[in-house]
Motif scaffolding. Sequence first.
Motif, PDB file in Angstrom:
ATOM      1  N   PHE A 154     -16.762   5.835  -2.262  1.00 37.50           N
ATOM      2  CA  PHE A 154     -17.011   5.027  -1.068  1.00 37.50           C
ATOM      3  C   PHE A 154     -15.842   5.035  -0.083  1.00 37.50           C
ATOM      4  N   GLY A 155     -14.792   5.765  -0.371  1.00 33.70           N
ATOM      5  CA  GLY A 155     -13.654   5.820   0.545  1.00 33.70           C
ATOM      6  C   GLY A 155     -12.370   6.049  -0.193  1.00 33.70           C
ATOM      7  N   LEU A 156     -11.308   6.099   0.532  1.00 38.33           N
ATOM      8  CA  LEU A 156     -10.007   6.327  -0.072  1.00 38.33           C
ATOM      9  C   LEU A 156      -9.363   4.998  -0.414  1.00 38.33           C
ATOM     10  N   ALA A 157      -9.025   4.813  -1.671  1.00 36.79           N
ATOM     11  CA  ALA A 157      -8.269   3.639  -2.117  1.00 36.79           C
ATOM     12  C   ALA A 157      -8.884   2.346  -1.610  1.00 36.79           C
ATOM     13  N   GLY A 158     -10.147   2.150  -2.007  1.00 37.32           N
ATOM     14  CA  GLY A 158     -10.826   0.919  -1.596  1.00 37.32           C
ATOM     15  C   GLY A 158     -11.097   0.868  -0.111  1.00 37.32           C
ATOM     16  N   GLY A 159     -11.280   2.033   0.515  1.00 39.68           N
ATOM     17  CA  GLY A 159     -11.564   2.086   1.938  1.00 39.68           C
ATOM     18  C   GLY A 159     -10.326   2.097   2.807  1.00 39.68           C
ATOM     19  N   ILE A 160      -9.154   2.070   2.219  1.00 46.16           N
ATOM     20  CA  ILE A 160      -7.885   2.074   2.957  1.00 46.16           C
ATOM     21  C   ILE A 160      -7.245   3.446   2.784  1.00 46.16           C
ATOM     22  N   PRO A 161      -6.690   4.011   3.843  1.00 49.84           N
ATOM     23  CA  PRO A 161      -6.041   5.336   3.716  1.00 49.84           C
ATOM     24  C   PRO A 161      -5.004   5.349   2.593  1.00 49.84           C
ATOM     25  N   GLU A 162      -5.034   6.399   1.849  1.00 54.01           N
ATOM     26  CA  GLU A 162      -4.175   6.471   0.669  1.00 54.01           C
ATOM     27  C   GLU A 162      -2.694   6.427   1.036  1.00 54.01           C
ATOM     28  N   ARG A 163      -2.314   6.978   2.190  1.00 49.15           N
ATOM     29  CA  ARG A 163      -0.904   6.994   2.580  1.00 49.15           C
ATOM     30  C   ARG A 163      -0.329   5.585   2.718  1.00 49.15           C
ATOM     31  N   ARG A 164      -1.212   4.585   2.960  1.00 46.05           N
ATOM     32  CA  ARG A 164      -0.734   3.211   3.073  1.00 46.05           C
ATOM     33  C   ARG A 164      -0.669   2.511   1.717  1.00 46.05           C
ATOM     34  N   VAL A 165      -1.406   3.033   0.762  1.00 46.89           N
ATOM     35  CA  VAL A 165      -1.432   2.421  -0.568  1.00 46.89           C
ATOM     36  C   VAL A 165      -0.403   3.045  -1.501  1.00 46.89           C
ATOM     37  N   ARG A 166      -0.119   4.323  -1.279  1.00 47.22           N
ATOM     38  CA  ARG A 166       0.789   5.050  -2.176  1.00 47.22           C
ATOM     39  C   ARG A 166       2.146   4.371  -2.345  1.00 47.22           C
ATOM     40  N   PRO A 167       2.811   3.863  -1.289  1.00 50.42           N
ATOM     41  CA  PRO A 167       4.104   3.183  -1.496  1.00 50.42           C
ATOM     42  C   PRO A 167       4.011   1.974  -2.433  1.00 50.42           C
ATOM     43  N   ILE A 168       2.865   1.309  -2.421  1.00 50.88           N
ATOM     44  CA  ILE A 168       2.694   0.142  -3.305  1.00 50.88           C
ATOM     45  C   ILE A 168       2.675   0.598  -4.766  1.00 50.88           C
ATOM     46  N   TRP A 169       1.888   1.637  -5.052  1.00 50.66           N
ATOM     47  CA  TRP A 169       1.818   2.132  -6.428  1.00 50.66           C
ATOM     48  C   TRP A 169       3.150   2.722  -6.893  1.00 50.66           C
ATOM     49  N   ASP A 170       3.853   3.386  -5.967  1.00 50.43           N
ATOM     50  CA  ASP A 170       5.176   3.933  -6.323  1.00 50.43           C
ATOM     51  C   ASP A 170       6.135   2.806  -6.709  1.00 50.43           C
ATOM     52  N   ALA A 171       6.081   1.705  -5.960  1.00 51.01           N
ATOM     53  CA  ALA A 171       6.957   0.566  -6.266  1.00 51.01           C
ATOM     54  C   ALA A 171       6.557  -0.073  -7.599  1.00 51.01           C
ATOM     55  N   ILE A 172       5.245  -0.159  -7.877  1.00 53.73           N
ATOM     56  CA  ILE A 172       4.793  -0.722  -9.156  1.00 53.73           C
ATOM     57  C   ILE A 172       5.248   0.164 -10.314  1.00 53.73           C
ATOM     58  N   ASP A 173       5.079   1.472 -10.147  1.00 49.20           N
ATOM     59  CA  ASP A 173       5.468   2.401 -11.215  1.00 49.20           C
ATOM     60  C   ASP A 173       6.960   2.363 -11.495  1.00 49.20           C
ATOM     61  N   SER A 174       7.754   2.098 -10.468  1.00 50.12           N
ATOM     62  CA  SER A 174       9.208   2.032 -10.646  1.00 50.12           C
ATOM     63  C   SER A 174       9.683   0.607 -10.944  1.00 50.12           C
ATOM     64  N   ARG A 175       8.717  -0.317 -11.152  1.00 48.97           N
ATOM     65  CA  ARG A 175       8.991  -1.701 -11.512  1.00 48.97           C
ATOM     66  C   ARG A 175       9.763  -2.455 -10.415  1.00 48.97           C
ATOM     67  N   GLN A 176       9.591  -2.041  -9.180  1.00 46.41           N
ATOM     68  CA  GLN A 176      10.191  -2.752  -8.045  1.00 46.41           C
ATOM     69  C   GLN A 176       9.121  -3.702  -7.484  1.00 46.41           C
ATOM     70  N   PHE A 177       8.852  -4.749  -8.227  1.00 42.70           N
ATOM     71  CA  PHE A 177       7.708  -5.598  -7.933  1.00 42.70           C
ATOM     72  C   PHE A 177       7.881  -6.397  -6.639  1.00 42.70           C
ATOM     73  N   LYS A 178       9.087  -6.828  -6.344  1.00 48.36           N
ATOM     74  CA  LYS A 178       9.314  -7.565  -5.086  1.00 48.36           C
ATOM     75  C   LYS A 178       9.024  -6.675  -3.891  1.00 48.36           C
ATOM     76  N   ASN A 179       9.454  -5.427  -3.988  1.00 50.75           N
ATOM     77  CA  ASN A 179       9.190  -4.480  -2.909  1.00 50.75           C
ATOM     78  C   ASN A 179       7.695  -4.199  -2.797  1.00 50.75           C
ATOM     79  N   ALA A 180       7.025  -4.078  -3.957  1.00 50.69           N
ATOM     80  CA  ALA A 180       5.585  -3.836  -3.958  1.00 50.69           C
ATOM     81  C   ALA A 180       4.843  -5.008  -3.335  1.00 50.69           C
ATOM     82  N   LEU A 181       5.286  -6.237  -3.667  1.00 50.20           N
ATOM     83  CA  LEU A 181       4.648  -7.434  -3.114  1.00 50.20           C
ATOM     84  C   LEU A 181       4.826  -7.492  -1.591  1.00 50.20           C
ATOM     85  N   LYS A 182       5.963  -7.048  -1.125  1.00 52.12           N
ATOM     86  CA  LYS A 182       6.216  -7.020   0.318  1.00 52.12           C
ATOM     87  C   LYS A 182       5.264  -6.052   1.005  1.00 52.12           C
TER      88      LYS A 182
END
Length: 454
Positions: free
Chosen positions: A5-33
Amino acid sequence: MASKFGLAGGIPERRVRPIWDAIDSRQFKNALKHVSTLLSKHPNSPYCLALKALILERMGKSDEAFAVCLNAKELLHSNDSVLMDDLTLSTLQIVFQRLDHLDMATSCYEYACGRFPNNLELMMGLFNCYVREYSFVKQQQTAIKMYKLVGEERFLLWAVCSIQLQVFCGNGGEKLLVLAEGLIKKHVASHSLHEPEALMVYVSILEQQAKYGDALEILSGKLGSLLMVEVDKLRIQGRLTARAGDYAAAAIIFQKILELCPDDWECFLHYLGCLLEDDSNWCNRDNTDPIHPPKFVECKISSLADERFDSRISNASEFVLKLLENIGDNFVRCPYLANIEIERRRHLHGKGDDEKFLDALIQYFVRFGHLACFTSDVEMFLEVLTPDKKAELLGKLKESSGSLSTDPTKVLGQSITLFKIQELIGNMFKLPVGGVYLDFASVVFLQPHLTAFA
């Protein structure tokens, strides 16, 4: 990360990728931002809310994460215009599961499958939810829907395995097994089978119904070619033949396996049990639990007449001697253990020779006494010896250990084994002080040789 139905829940993947990268690197405050910024642009996105809940849960803020998950779930259920893709639901499932609310994740998938009944990704997600909840009936129903939708073999196997789980747990029984067999037969007639796992499931369904002849016929037919490893096929054939009551033919099959794999101890027990017809392991039809198989094979005393018993146990001894000749200097334990087991069976039948029994144990110690597993290997054999014979065995093991090896590691291993044997037979505190001192002194003597390993 793309969905139907779309990219990453309908949101362009380029905008979601930094969030997942921060989660994978355990930088949760940055991911939350990052996710907060994204939510300001997409405030009604269940996927963004699911991501925020995931981050909050990882930060240890369980209550806040649960509240955000409920908000995302409410959006999914109340707004038909909201994109409902597997990525959003799987992210919610992860959070709900970690918060011990898997039922809510299941309800999300059930609602999604109701809205999009032919979406395979969503149905697979729902199936996984039922798996985690041990809902075997719903697993079966969902798998059959997927199979009817695309006709893939894997979904048929999911349905059949779900049926087997119901039977194992005491629900259904013969009717369900007949249904499973019918589903597989219909698929074989139209598509055949293409994976060895599918053949294994087919055979197991027939085996559960005691249709051993039918299962053997399938293995010897065209479908049997799916099992590329000959030994694997022989093991199944041997088990089915033994359960069918043809112990002589089963013993021949297990003998072939031992010729190919001489270190297969379990196979040797099957071979000897079939040869002596003593109701051990596969010969015992009451012992058919594939989930909790017995840890040890407890054989009954063979009902064979003395002459037939002597003849067959002699055949087993000759076969083991051939195995020993064939393996040469290879580090294979099974044939040596097999000699001890043969003497144990003789002992149980009232025809044991204590000297031969002790000699077989000593030969095993000479070759494998330095291994940590030695004591557990011989523990069951020591049970048939009298206390006097156990003490005699211990004395002979000590005598033989003195000249076995000059390798400090092996000598230490043998000394530790002797201590374990003493403890096992229960005479550790009955030895004279001098005897204990000598054993302790032998270990102390090794200390200078072991400094290299410190």
